[in-house]
Write a protein that holds these residues in place. Structure first.
Motif, PDB file in Angstrom:
ATOM      1  N   ASN A 130      32.034 164.750  19.253  1.00 60.01           N
ATOM      2  CA  ASN A 130      31.945 166.077  18.644  1.00 60.01           C
ATOM      3  C   ASN A 130      32.348 167.145  19.660  1.00 60.01           C
ATOM      4  N   PRO A 131      33.445 167.866  19.426  1.00 56.57           N
ATOM      5  CA  PRO A 131      33.860 168.886  20.398  1.00 56.57           C
ATOM      6  C   PRO A 131      32.930 170.097  20.415  1.00 56.57           C
ATOM      7  N   ASN A 132      32.132 170.258  19.345  1.00 61.79           N
ATOM      8  CA  ASN A 132      31.238 171.413  19.277  1.00 61.79           C
ATOM      9  C   ASN A 132      29.813 171.082  19.706  1.00 61.79           C
ATOM     10  N   ALA A 133      29.591 169.870  20.219  1.00 62.20           N
ATOM     11  CA  ALA A 133      28.241 169.479  20.620  1.00 62.20           C
ATOM     12  C   ALA A 133      27.766 170.345  21.784  1.00 62.20           C
ATOM     13  N   LEU A 134      26.492 170.704  21.762  1.00 64.12           N
ATOM     14  CA  LEU A 134      25.919 171.500  22.845  1.00 64.12           C
ATOM     15  C   LEU A 134      25.648 170.610  24.048  1.00 64.12           C
ATOM     16  N   LYS A 135      26.020 171.084  25.213  1.00 67.69           N
ATOM     17  CA  LYS A 135      25.722 170.362  26.450  1.00 67.69           C
ATOM     18  C   LYS A 135      24.486 171.023  27.058  1.00 67.69           C
ATOM     19  N   LEU A 136      23.368 170.317  26.997  1.00 66.17           N
ATOM     20  CA  LEU A 136      22.095 170.883  27.440  1.00 66.17           C
ATOM     21  C   LEU A 136      21.731 170.360  28.826  1.00 66.17           C
ATOM     22  N   ALA A 137      21.168 171.240  29.652  1.00 67.73           N
ATOM     23  CA  ALA A 137      20.633 170.837  30.951  1.00 67.73           C
ATOM     24  C   ALA A 137      19.225 170.306  30.722  1.00 67.73           C
ATOM     25  N   GLU A 138      18.916 169.137  31.290  1.00 70.20           N
ATOM     26  CA  GLU A 138      17.626 168.500  31.036  1.00 70.20           C
ATOM     27  C   GLU A 138      16.709 168.644  32.243  1.00 70.20           C
ATOM     28  N   VAL A 139      15.423 168.874  31.971  1.00 68.22           N
ATOM     29  CA  VAL A 139      14.423 168.967  33.039  1.00 68.22           C
ATOM     30  C   VAL A 139      13.146 168.278  32.571  1.00 68.22           C
ATOM     31  N   ASN A 140      12.551 167.478  33.463  1.00 62.68           N
ATOM     32  CA  ASN A 140      11.330 166.747  33.139  1.00 62.68           C
ATOM     33  C   ASN A 140      10.093 167.562  33.486  1.00 62.68           C
ATOM     34  N   LEU A 141       8.965 167.207  32.863  1.00 60.97           N
ATOM     35  CA  LEU A 141       7.713 167.924  33.105  1.00 60.97           C
ATOM     36  C   LEU A 141       7.267 167.814  34.562  1.00 60.97           C
ATOM     37  N   TRP A 142       7.442 166.643  35.159  1.00 57.28           N
ATOM     38  CA  TRP A 142       7.013 166.478  36.557  1.00 57.28           C
ATOM     39  C   TRP A 142       7.795 167.385  37.486  1.00 57.28           C
ATOM     40  N   ARG A 143       9.066 167.631  37.156  1.00 57.32           N
ATOM     41  CA  ARG A 143       9.905 168.509  37.991  1.00 57.32           C
ATOM     42  C   ARG A 143       9.405 169.956  37.908  1.00 57.32           C
ATOM     43  N   LEU A 144       8.991 170.378  36.712  1.00 60.13           N
ATOM     44  CA  LEU A 144       8.421 171.717  36.547  1.00 60.13           C
ATOM     45  C   LEU A 144       7.120 171.836  37.336  1.00 60.13           C
ATOM     46  N   GLN A 145       6.269 170.802  37.271  1.00 64.67           N
ATOM     47  CA  GLN A 145       4.995 170.834  37.984  1.00 64.67           C
ATOM     48  C   GLN A 145       5.212 170.876  39.489  1.00 64.67           C
ATOM     49  N   ASP A 146       6.184 170.113  39.992  1.00 62.93           N
ATOM     50  CA  ASP A 146       6.504 170.139  41.423  1.00 62.93           C
ATOM     51  C   ASP A 146       6.936 171.525  41.873  1.00 62.93           C
ATOM     52  N   ALA A 147       7.758 172.188  41.044  1.00 62.71           N
ATOM     53  CA  ALA A 147       8.243 173.532  41.384  1.00 62.71           C
ATOM     54  C   ALA A 147       7.091 174.531  41.404  1.00 62.71           C
ATOM     55  N   VAL A 148       6.140 174.385  40.476  1.00 67.03           N
ATOM     56  CA  VAL A 148       4.967 175.277  40.441  1.00 67.03           C
ATOM     57  C   VAL A 148       4.108 175.027  41.673  1.00 67.03           C
ATOM     58  N   ASP A 149       3.876 173.750  42.014  1.00 65.37           N
ATOM     59  CA  ASP A 149       3.056 173.402  43.184  1.00 65.37           C
ATOM     60  C   ASP A 149       3.677 173.911  44.476  1.00 65.37           C
TER      61      ASP A 149
END
Length: 190
Positions: free
Chosen positions: A67-86
């Motif tokens: 699909n040429p119109n498919a959205l390319k999304l950046a993925e991030v995991n919950l543990w990565r968010l928690q590490d950044a907060v810590d």
């Protein structure tokens, strides 16, 4: 060191083999192409040709399309968010969107939007504004007491050649904001 003494490291620039320059060169006469045959001639592009037999790429079944119109999304995991907060890179009290994640070094780029995946556990109370989240990320056991808010429009790519407004309207209908307790849909790239 002087300007005339500047030189590259030994072996950094290897000279290319000059073929067809006599027997003493090691690559004279046939120039590494062997003797006779189609591949020894110039102007030959064999590629996937199998001598008239049905080539492998035509024998294999094909399914679906890209699909040429498919959205390319950046993925991030919950543990990565928690590490950044810590680590103090993300402010847990502020609204966290794609730009904040890039600034904190959690993502390299936002692409067409951010998608939260459910690996790991989120202990901090966060107000995320992202495009979507996986079923695992939405599970209450994964995120504890996260503020609820949901209001955003789907991301829009610039219209492509040949695409009609009706097609765009159908695509927009298919991209509905997901109402979940922890996340809020981010506005589109435009």
């Amino acid at each position: 060191m002087k300007l005339n003494e500047i030189r590259d490291n030994e072996g950094a620039h290897k000279k290319r083999m000059r073929v067809g320059r006599g027997p003493g060169s090691g690559k004279g006469k046939t120039a590494g192409r062997g003797v006779k045959g189609q591949k020894s001639r110039s102007g030959v592009a064999i590629g996937g040709f199998e001598g008239g037999q049905m080539p492998l790429y035509m024998r294999m079944p094909k399914r679906g399309f890209n699909n040429p119109n498919a959205l390319k999304l950046a993925e991030v995991n919950l543990w990565r968010l928690q590490d950044a907060v810590d680590a103090g890179k993300l402010d847990a009290k502020a609204e966290i969107n794609g730009e904040a994640l890039v600034a904190a070094g959690v993502l390299r780029r936002t692409r067409d939007g951010v998608r939260v995946l459910g690996t790991g556990e989120l202990k901090a109370k966060l107000n995320l504004v992202v495009w979507s989240a996986s079923a695992g990320a939405k599970r209450p056991s994964k995120r504890r007491a996260v503020r609820s808010s949901n209001s955003a429009s789907p991301p829009r790519k610039p219209p492509r050649r040949g695409s009609t407004s009706a097609t765009r309207a159908r695509q927009a209908q298919g991209l509905r904001p997901v109402v979940i307790a922890a996340l809020r849909r981010a506005p589109g790239p435009r």
